[in-house]
Design an enzyme around this catalytic site. Sequence first.
Site, PDB file in Angstrom:
ATOM      1  N   GLU A 273      10.510 -28.479 -29.514  1.00 28.69           N
ATOM      2  CA  GLU A 273      11.601 -27.623 -28.745  1.00 28.69           C
ATOM      3  C   GLU A 273      12.847 -28.456 -28.515  1.00 28.69           C
ATOM      4  O   GLU A 273      13.943 -28.056 -28.555  1.00 28.69           O
ATOM      5  CB  GLU A 273      11.106 -26.962 -27.443  1.00 28.69           C
ATOM      6  CG  GLU A 273      10.047 -25.806 -27.878  1.00 28.69           C
ATOM      7  CD  GLU A 273      10.562 -24.655 -28.516  1.00 28.69           C
ATOM      8  OE1 GLU A 273      10.504 -24.844 -29.973  1.00 28.69           O
ATOM      9  OE2 GLU A 273      10.795 -23.549 -28.088  1.00 28.69           O
TER      10      GLU A 273
ATOM     11  N   THR B 130      23.960 -20.535 -31.126  1.00 28.12           N
ATOM     12  CA  THR B 130      23.434 -20.796 -29.834  1.00 28.12           C
ATOM     13  C   THR B 130      24.295 -21.492 -29.003  1.00 28.12           C
ATOM     14  O   THR B 130      24.348 -20.945 -27.598  1.00 28.12           O
ATOM     15  CB  THR B 130      22.325 -21.945 -30.291  1.00 28.12           C
ATOM     16  OG1 THR B 130      21.532 -21.691 -31.393  1.00 28.12           O
ATOM     17  CG2 THR B 130      21.451 -22.046 -28.922  1.00 28.12           C
TER      18      THR B 130
END
Length: 306
Positions: free
Chosen positions: A128, A181
Amino acid sequence: MNELRIFAPATIANVSCGFDALGLCLDTVGDEMVIRKTDEKGIKISKLVGQDLPVETEKNVAGVAGMAMLNKLHISHGFEIEIYKNIKAGSGIGSSAASSAGTVWAMNELLGKPFSAKELVPFAMQGEKLASGTAHADNVAPALIGGFTLVRSYKPLDIIKIPTPDELYATVIHPQIEVKTSDSRSVLKENITLKKSIIQTGNLGGLISGLYTSDYNLIGRSLHDEIVEPLRSILIPGFNEVKENAIECGALGAGISGSGPSIFALSKGEKMAENVAYVMSETFKKLNIDYDVHVSKINTNGCRII
Ligand code: ADP
């Protein structure tokens, strides 16, 4: 056992009032992966089908998560990974988390389970970190542990599995729009008011309590996000209509899945979740926005062998 084919599930992070803390695991949406032991040391991604993503070990979250785990073990062999992506990257349903979690979960199975599911979370978090810059656990924890998970603390890492009421279903709709994002981050504010924090705390407590007691009404009353949704929803065309229509149809509540643009709803019973999928789809149809829609029972186990 030298090879495994697994299902690596999609996940919904935040779940309205649990920003960066709560996540849930889906059962019908996810990637497939094949992991096999190889004589060669390290991790090699030998196949990646369905998405245009890097296959270099250090650029793919599967490689990074797998290496983080290998570095903790003293073994003389390595692993080869095939990834069959069904989850689109950047959709807001944990595409990178599925690959990170799936890799370490399957490696652990092939090695005779030296780690518990919770102990695998820090390895998957390294994947992640590659995908988003921060080693967050709100997608990888439910993918590895199943059901609803709460990240109570990062230092030390403290993850709690919350029970899932039997009849709880999720509907997730992914509008085919691109939300950068960087944009979904830049709309967030550093500070929140005490008033908002009190409302959010009440709702998170209510949601957790509703999940423990299978109180669907309380779950519905608690699915509100005072802090992030009002800021991020501006980036998703049709968000308010989709949410209102889902709730009017009978969903317990709805909100942004992860950082979006996917929108989720929770419902009591599969039939209701299907009806909600229909009204959410109709709303995007009217707006001329293409979408993928899924209905799923909550997956209480996480990754599994197929
Ligand atoms: P989502 O919004 O679905 O949670 P992610 O946060 O998982 O999306 O981010 C996807 C990012 O991670 C993309 O930039 C993608 O290039 C990168 N990435 C690297 N490896 C993978 C992988 N195996 N699967 C998906 N995304 C990956």
